[in-house]
Design an enzyme around this catalytic site. Structure first.
Site, short mmCIF file in Angstrom:
data_model
loop_
_atom_site.label_atom_id
_atom_site.label_comp_id
_atom_site.label_asym_id
_atom_site.label_seq_id
_atom_site.Cartn_x
_atom_site.Cartn_y
_atom_site.Cartn_z
N ARG A 12 0.85 -1.21 0.00
CA ARG A 12 0.00 0.00 0.00
C ARG A 12 0.88 1.25 0.00
O ARG A 12 1.08 1.89 -1.02
CB ARG A 12 -0.96 -0.04 1.20
CG ARG A 12 -2.09 0.96 1.13
CD ARG A 12 -1.73 2.36 1.50
NE ARG A 12 -1.13 2.44 2.84
CZ ARG A 12 -0.58 3.56 3.30
NH1 ARG A 12 -0.55 4.66 2.57
NH2 ARG A 12 -0.03 3.59 4.51
N ASP A 13 1.49 1.60 1.12
CA ASP A 13 2.27 2.84 1.17
C ASP A 13 3.43 2.77 0.18
O ASP A 13 3.81 3.76 -0.43
CB ASP A 13 2.82 3.05 2.59
CG ASP A 13 3.14 4.50 2.89
OD1 ASP A 13 2.86 5.37 2.05
OD2 ASP A 13 3.69 4.78 3.98
N HIS A 209 5.95 4.71 12.29
CA HIS A 209 5.95 4.55 10.83
C HIS A 209 6.98 5.54 10.27
O HIS A 209 6.68 6.71 10.07
CB HIS A 209 4.53 4.85 10.34
CG HIS A 209 4.31 4.85 8.87
ND1 HIS A 209 3.65 3.83 8.22
CD2 HIS A 209 4.62 5.74 7.91
CE1 HIS A 209 3.56 4.10 6.93
NE2 HIS A 209 4.15 5.26 6.71
N HIS A 211 9.75 6.97 7.54
CA HIS A 211 10.25 6.99 6.16
C HIS A 211 11.75 7.28 6.23
O HIS A 211 12.23 7.91 7.18
CB HIS A 211 9.50 8.04 5.33
CG HIS A 211 8.10 7.60 4.97
ND1 HIS A 211 7.71 7.30 3.69
CD2 HIS A 211 7.02 7.36 5.75
CE1 HIS A 211 6.45 6.92 3.69
NE2 HIS A 211 5.99 6.95 4.93
N CYS A 242 4.98 8.72 0.12
CA CYS A 242 3.66 9.32 0.06
C CYS A 242 3.62 10.39 -1.01
O CYS A 242 4.35 11.37 -0.93
CB CYS A 242 3.27 9.90 1.41
SG CYS A 242 1.66 10.68 1.29
N ASN A 251 9.81 4.12 2.25
CA ASN A 251 9.58 3.75 3.65
C ASN A 251 10.84 3.08 4.18
O ASN A 251 11.66 2.59 3.42
CB ASN A 251 8.45 2.71 3.71
CG ASN A 251 7.09 3.30 3.44
OD1 ASN A 251 6.71 3.52 2.31
ND2 ASN A 251 6.36 3.56 4.51
P1 HMG Z 1 -13.31 14.32 -2.37
O1 HMG Z 1 -13.19 14.62 -3.83
O2 HMG Z 1 -13.32 15.46 -1.42
O3 HMG Z 1 -14.55 13.37 -2.09
O4 HMG Z 1 -12.13 13.32 -2.00
P2 HMG Z 1 -16.10 13.61 -2.20
O5 HMG Z 1 -16.72 13.06 -0.97
O6 HMG Z 1 -16.39 15.06 -2.58
O7 HMG Z 1 -16.51 12.70 -3.45
C1 HMG Z 1 -16.02 12.94 -4.76
C2 HMG Z 1 -16.14 11.66 -5.57
O8 HMG Z 1 -15.28 10.68 -5.01
C3 HMG Z 1 -17.54 11.05 -5.55
O9 HMG Z 1 -17.76 10.42 -6.80
C4 HMG Z 1 -17.43 9.97 -4.50
O10 HMG Z 1 -18.35 8.92 -4.68
C5 HMG Z 1 -16.01 9.48 -4.72
P3 HMG Z 1 -18.61 11.14 -7.98
O11 HMG Z 1 -19.94 11.37 -7.35
O12 HMG Z 1 -17.88 12.41 -8.28
O13 HMG Z 1 -18.57 10.13 -9.07
N1 HMG Z 1 -15.46 8.87 -3.53
C6 HMG Z 1 -14.94 7.62 -3.47
N2 HMG Z 1 -14.76 6.68 -4.43
C7 HMG Z 1 -14.21 5.51 -4.03
N3 HMG Z 1 -13.83 5.25 -2.76
C8 HMG Z 1 -13.97 6.17 -1.79
C9 HMG Z 1 -14.56 7.41 -2.15
N4 HMG Z 1 -14.84 8.53 -1.45
C10 HMG Z 1 -15.40 9.41 -2.29
N5 HMG Z 1 -13.59 5.89 -0.54
C11 HMG Z 1 -11.24 11.60 -0.60
C12 HMG Z 1 -11.96 12.92 -0.65
C13 HMG Z 1 -10.85 11.37 0.85
C14 HMG Z 1 -12.19 10.48 -1.04
C15 HMG Z 1 -10.02 11.62 -1.55
O14 HMG Z 1 -9.30 12.82 -1.34
C16 HMG Z 1 -9.09 10.44 -1.31
O15 HMG Z 1 -9.43 9.32 -1.66
N6 HMG Z 1 -7.90 10.68 -0.70
C17 HMG Z 1 -6.99 9.61 -0.32
C18 HMG Z 1 -5.66 9.77 -1.00
C19 HMG Z 1 -4.73 8.71 -0.44
O16 HMG Z 1 -4.80 7.57 -0.78
N7 HMG Z 1 -3.86 9.11 0.48
C20 HMG Z 1 -2.99 8.22 1.19
C21 HMG Z 1 -1.68 8.91 1.30
S1 HMG Z 1 -0.56 8.14 2.45
C22 HMG Z 1 -0.82 8.89 3.93
O17 HMG Z 1 -1.81 9.53 4.10
C23 HMG Z 1 0.22 8.75 4.97
C24 HMG Z 1 0.41 7.38 5.61
O18 HMG Z 1 1.10 6.50 4.73
C25 HMG Z 1 1.21 7.51 6.91
C26 HMG Z 1 2.41 8.44 6.82
O19 HMG Z 1 3.38 8.11 6.12
O20 HMG Z 1 2.35 9.52 7.47
C27 HMG Z 1 -0.95 6.72 5.92
MG MG Z 2 3.77 6.46 4.90
#
Ligand code: HMG
Ligand code: MG
Length: 292
Positions: A12-13, A209, A211, A242, A251
């Site tokens: 994943r990450d 966690h 990096h 990320c 990582n």
């Molecule tokens: P948004 O655009 O604000 O969402 O995104 P929304 O609620 O306005 O919806 C927009 C569209 O997205 C809609 O579809 C929803 O249905 C769809 P439409 O009506 O336009 O066709 N949607 C989804 N589709 C599939 N699965 C879902 C989902 N949610 C909404 N779950 C949102 C907000 C949070 C969804 C988006 O910004 C997102 O997915 N972000 C995640 C990005 C990501 O993967 N980040 C991980 C990065 S790693 C990290 O965070 C650090 C970590 O590794 C630890 C560290 O190292 O510190 C964990």
């Molecule tokens: Mg990470």
């Protein structure tokens, strides 16, 4: 009895920040994850139920499906999936996930770019996700990013501790504190531990966690262990990072973590370095990556 617990985040990450990861089929990913389980890993992040714009994770539902026989072959292994909201939780339920990981941040800038919410908004919005998951028998890990600060965020151990307590109180069984950009230094770990203790957070519920952007991940692990942390995240082959942070470097490499604990004569059942290397070589080849 293991002295430490290890969570593998490579599928994943790791993969979410590999530029060729979107070419990987669900079958390739499931084969990689099977190799990780075979190497002794019991906790494995297998994918994300986030917006499909994160193309590297878009086939996570299919991956989960393909992991059903792997779960049977390795019944002690738990596969976890990143979930940002209730829609993600519905997808995790459909995939019969036993564990999800929610992910929040301390930096406003990072939070907006990552999940399109302010920090306060995100902590409010995630509460029903945690509650519903627990009610469905799915355990919830919580990530808190920007452990040591970010562009717009000074180092704030008190904020880390307060937010950790908030997520534990909301129902997370464990909090993984993310040094998202790899800026941490060993001397920054102790103030975090002191603040967690002051907030009444048990260190048994905290994972680190790291990096390895600036090469201090193992030194940070070593300091964390000395201060009582027993759970560490790492990515086999040092994959990924990320894409929403400034310094998207890898990582902490699983191979480095295993070499570290073996040197310290600690016990952990993730001990088959050759099997980890085979898994890393397999995924590197699929990604067209040459050097570890
Ligand atoms: P948004 O655009 O604000 O969402 O995104 P929304 O609620 O306005 O919806 C927009 C569209 O997205 C809609 O579809 C929803 O249905 C769809 P439409 O009506 O336009 O066709 N949607 C989804 N589709 C599939 N699965 C879902 C989902 N949610 C909404 N779950 C949102 C907000 C949070 C969804 C988006 O910004 C997102 O997915 N972000 C995640 C990005 C990501 O993967 N980040 C991980 C990065 S790693 C990290 O965070 C650090 C970590 O590794 C630890 C560290 O190292 O510190 C964990
Ligand atoms: Mg990470």
């Amino acid at each position: 009895m293991n002295d430490i617990q290890i969570v593998d985040v490579s599928a994943r990450d790791g993969l979410q920040n590999e530029k060729n990861a979107a070419v990987l089929s669900a079958a390739d990913k499931a084969a990689f994850i099977r190799m990780l389980a075979k190497a002794g890993l019991k906790r494995i992040e297998a994918g994300s139920f986030v917006h499909p714009k994160v193309t590297a994770m878009a086939n996570s539902g299919e991956v989960a499906e393909l992991l059903t026989p792997v779960e049977k072959a390795f019944p002690q292994a738990i596969f976890s999936y990143l979930v940002p909201n209730l829609k993600g939780l519905e997808r995790a339920k459909a995939a019969r996930a036993k564990e999800i990981a929610i992910f929040l941040a301390l930096s406003e800038k990072f939070s907006k770019a990552n999940i399109n919410q302010s920090v306060d908004e995100s902590f409010v919005a995630i509460a029903p996700v945690i509650k519903e998951a627990n009610a469905a028998g799915i355990r919830v890990r919580g990530y808190i990013s920007n452990l040591f600060g970010y562009d717009d965020l000074p180092f704030s151990p008190a904020a880390v501790a307060k937010r950790s307590k908030q997520l534990i109180d909301a129902g997370c069984f464990e909090i993984s504190l993310g040094d998202t950009t790899g800026i941490g230094k060993p001397e920054m770990v102790e103030p975090i531990i002191v603040a967690l203790k002051a907030e009444g957070v048990s260190l048994s519920k905290i994972a680190m966690h790291f990096h390895d952007t600036f090469g201090s991940a193992i030194a940070n692990v070593d300091r964390s262990y000395a201060l009582g942390i027993r759970t560490f995240d790492a990515a086999t082959g040092g994959l990924g990072g990320c894409p929403y942070a400034n310094s998207p470097k890898g990582n902490l490499a699983m191979e480095d973590l295993v070499a570290w604990y073996q040197k310290k004569k600690l016990h952990c059942d993730v001990s088959d370095i050759a099997a980890l290397q085979r898994a890393a070589a397999f995924i590197y080849k699929k990604l067209g990556k040459t050097a570890a």
